[in-house]
Structure formats: structure tokens, C-alpha cells
Enzyme design. Structure first.
Site, short mmCIF file in Angstrom:
data_model
loop_
_atom_site.label_atom_id
_atom_site.label_comp_id
_atom_site.label_asym_id
_atom_site.label_seq_id
_atom_site.Cartn_x
_atom_site.Cartn_y
_atom_site.Cartn_z
N ASP A 1 0.85 -1.20 0.00
CA ASP A 1 0.00 0.00 0.00
C ASP A 1 0.89 1.25 0.00
O ASP A 1 1.73 1.42 0.88
CB ASP A 1 -0.91 -0.03 1.23
N SER B 1 -7.28 3.84 -1.17
CA SER B 1 -6.96 2.41 -1.18
C SER B 1 -8.17 1.53 -1.46
O SER B 1 -8.01 0.40 -1.92
CB SER B 1 -6.34 2.00 0.16
N THR C 1 -7.76 -2.34 1.84
CA THR C 1 -7.12 -3.21 0.83
C THR C 1 -7.60 -4.66 0.91
O THR C 1 -8.15 -5.18 -0.08
CB THR C 1 -5.59 -3.10 0.92
N GLU D 1 -1.04 -8.12 1.94
CA GLU D 1 -0.84 -6.68 1.91
C GLU D 1 0.21 -6.21 2.93
O GLU D 1 0.12 -6.52 4.11
CB GLU D 1 -2.14 -5.92 2.22
N HIS E 1 2.27 8.80 4.57
CA HIS E 1 1.40 9.87 5.11
C HIS E 1 2.14 10.67 6.17
O HIS E 1 1.92 11.88 6.32
CB HIS E 1 0.14 9.26 5.73
N ASP F 1 -1.36 -0.06 -4.75
CA ASP F 1 -2.65 0.54 -5.12
C ASP F 1 -2.48 1.99 -5.59
O ASP F 1 -3.26 2.51 -6.36
CB ASP F 1 -3.64 0.45 -3.96
MG MG Z 1 -4.22 -0.79 2.74
ZN ZN Z 2 -3.16 6.13 2.34
#
Ligand code: MG
Ligand code: ZN
Length: 375
Positions: A57, A98, A151, A265, A274, A312
């Protein structure tokens, strides 16, 4: 005098806070992991019996290369011979989240941000996990976050909003998924509707565990392994949960004669992005690469397995403005605290891996997996 004092204080504040900011941007990896020696991929034209899709991710090219640098120039994923790029846009936004990003990969359709395996009219669309199950394949999901997070949820739940985590947990019931490992126990037991989904799973012949250790002797049957109330901790506090869970899922799923579909994932590469935190990004990407190592180890000896790695979307608008491959030292810069629109890498190895070269839409990854399986 007072003014001088103020400007000195301000100067000290700026220096100390920029040092703290600087620390967050650089990382030196003291413990590079060994990468596996991949067998030659001469069987790429074969039809795979098993597909393992691993999603990092928020993992763009800078995130991958930060981990390459930190691991002294080598990763498991960068040894994979077939590579491509995926365009990550959603149905309603240039920059996906996501949920819509996961849905494109799981169902081959672009939907609106926040939606899970439903189309733009909120009608359910079948996922590759569900299609595999309906054809007699075993199925599994593994995540370092909660298993109800966007996800993994996009492969098993059909909901208009990713925030509906109790409804997402309820979508596991009746799915007949063979194994799932991740956090999120509270969404199964502490629910507004009073249902205890773990009891319902047990009534449906699942063995339910609270840790990988508790399940260590069980490698058959249907397993629900919920390793945290909500999300698992970040690396290194989480330990080797993700690579161990990947290995566990493969060991259980490989018993199915027809084959299996597994999605794994690495959730928190995104969270490091982030946070504009290079140490966080790098450690999570390295952890994800160790999980990839488990998938490739299996695929390297089992010649009927396809392994696909992608993301993603990218998170943080990360770039690398300094580093030293010999020292495992890397320094990142960021353009946003959110996601970005750039293409993300795709790496493939095994039976059917040659389908993944080129530049294509995220939805094509679903189509290529389906085509590789022969569905
Ligand atoms: Mg995710
Ligand atoms: Zn994010």
C-alpha cells in the site's frame, strides 16, 4: 534586548525542529536481510495453478528504491524478471484511495473513492478471490493492518464505504475463505448488532486463533487468525508477523489440489508515506520484501505459481535526495501528506509472469490474473 532574546529563542526553535524533521527524513539500515536466489523463470509460458498477489500500500518507485538502498542494493522483489507500470486513477478521482485502488485490482473495475468491490452504482462486483473460490480454488487474505481495512476488504467485502468495518467483517461470513490473517478482532466481536462473528465462524468449522504462535501446529482446515484488536503494530514492534503469516497461508492453501489465490498486503508503507517518515517507509517496505521472499521461495520450487507484486497508489510524493548504498543510508523528501497520481511498479515471477510487462491500467492486473488462471 528583549527582541534579541526572542530572535535567539526563535533561532533555537527553528534549528531543533528542523533537526527533528531532518531525522524523520533519513534512515540507516543496520540489519539488511538476505535475499533469496531465484531460480530462472523459464516456465513463464505455463498456466499457473496458484496466484499470490502482494500489494504494497502506497509503494511507488521511490519507496522501492529507498528499500533497495537500505538493503545494500538488493531486494527479493527487484530480482523478479517481468516488470510493468500500473496507472492507479479511480472512477471519480485522478488520485485514488486504497478502497477504489483495491477494487480495481480485485475486481477489474474502477469505482469511486471509498468503495469496496461495488461499481459506481454501488452494485456488487465479483472479486478474483470469489471467482477463484467458485471454481474450486482455495483462497486466503493476509494483512499487516486490520483484515477489515480497505485493501484486504476490497477482495472479500461489498460495501459503498470503507469505514463500515463491522459490515465488512460480516462479509467474511459465508465467503468460505480458507484462511485469513490480520488484525481487526474487535469488528468481529464488539459489534452494534450484538453478533459474535467468531462464534459464527466456529459454527462454520473455522478454527479461530489470536496469534500465529497459537496456530503454529495447524496447517489444514479453515483458519481465522486475528492477531490484534484493530491494526497490528508497525515494524519493528510487530516482529516478523507479515512474512510468517505469508508462509502460514501458503502452507495451508497449497493442500488444495486445484490451486489457490492468496492476497498479501504490506499496509503500512502507506502510513509511513502519510507521516513523511523515511524510517517508517523503509522498514515497512523491507518487511514487505521479506514477505515477498516467502512467496518467491514457494514459487521458485513450485513451478505452477505466479507471484505478482504491485501497489494501489503512491503515498507522500516521495523522492530520494541522498543516500549511500554501501552504508544502507537513505534520505527522502515528500511533496504531500496524501496520495499521488503517479504510476506504480509491477513485478512478476513464475507461470504466466510475462503477461505483466508494459504500461497499463490497474484494472488490467485483475484481467491478467484471470487470464493467467484461464478463467
Ligand atoms: Mg491498505
Ligand atoms: Zn493512504
Amino acid at each position: 534586548m528583549k527582541q534579541l532574546f526572542l530572535s535567539i529563542t526563535l533561532f533555537i526553535f527553528i534549528v531543533t525542529s528542523s533537526t527533528a524533521q531532518e531525522e524523520k527524513k533519513s534512515f540507516t539500515n543496520e540489519n539488511p536481510h538476505e535475499v533469496l536466489i531465484l531460480k530462472k523463470n523459464s516456465h513463464f509460458k505455463k498456466r499457473p495453478k496458484n496466484v499470490i498477489l502482494l500489494i504494497g500500500d502506497g509503494m511507488g518507485v521511490a519507496q522501492v528504491f529507498s528499500a533497495v538502498t537500505a538493503n545494500r542494493g538488493v531486494l527479493n522483489m527487484t530480482q523478479m524478471p517481468f516488470t510493468g507500470f500500473s496507472q492507479t486513477q479511480s472512477a471519480d478521482r485522478y488520485i485514488t484511495d486504497s478502497a477504489a485502488g483495491g477494487t480495481a485490482l480485485s475486481s477489474g473495475q474502477r469505482t469511486f473513492n471509498g468503495a469496496l468491490a461495488v461499481d459506481t452504482d454501488t452494485l456488487s462486483i465479483p472479486t478474483i478471490l470469489e471467482i477463484s473460490k467458485s471454481k474450486g480454488y482455495a483462497t486466503g487474505l493476509v494483512s499487516s493492518s486490520s483484515i477489515t481495512h480497505a485493501t484486504p476488504a476490497s477482495f472479500i467485502a461489498h460495501q459503498p464505504s470503507r469505514g463500515m468495518e463491522e459490515e465488512i467483517a460480516a462479509d467474511f461470513i459465508g465467503s468460505d475463505i480458507d484462511i485469513f490473517i490480520g488484525g481487526g478482532r474487535k469488528f468481529f466481536v464488539k459489534r452494534k448488532d450484538g453478533r459474535n462473528l467468531l462464534n459464527e465462524l466456529e459454527n462454520d468449522k473455522y478454527l479461530v486463533f489470536n496469534s500465529l504462535d497459537d496456530a503454529s501446529n495447524i496447517n489444514s482446515g479453515k483458519l481465522a487468525i486475528l492477531t490484534a484488536e484493530n491494526h497490528n503494530e508497525a515494524y519493528p514492534e510487530r516482529g516478523e508477523m507479515l512474512p510468517e503469516a505469508t508462509e502460514k497461508a501458503i502452507n495451508v492453501l497449497k493442500n488444495n489440489k486445484k490451486g489457490f489465490f492468496l492476497m498479501v498486503e504490506g499496509s503500512m508503507i502507506d502510513w509511513g508515506g502519510h507521516d513523511n517518515n523515511t524510517a517508517y517507509v523503509v522498514q515497512e517496505t523491507l518487511d514487505f520484501d521479506r514477505a515477498i521472499g516467502k512467496a518467491l521461495e514457494f514459487a521458485s520450487s513450485n513451478k505452477e505459481t505466479l507471484v505478482v507484486i504491485t501497489a494501489d497508489h503512491e503515498t507522500g510524493g516521495m523522492t530520494l535526495n541522498g543516500g549511500d548504498i554501501d552504508k544502507g543510508e537513505v534520505s527522502g523528501r515528500y511533496t504531500t501528506g496524501g496520495h499521488t497520481a503517479v504510476m506504480v511498479p509491477v513485478f512478476a515471477y513464475g507461470a504466466g509472469a510475462d503477461k505483466f510487462t508494459g504500461v497499463y491500467k490497474n484494472t488490467d492486473i485483475f484481467k491478467k490474473i484471470k487470464e493467467a488462471f484461464g478463467f
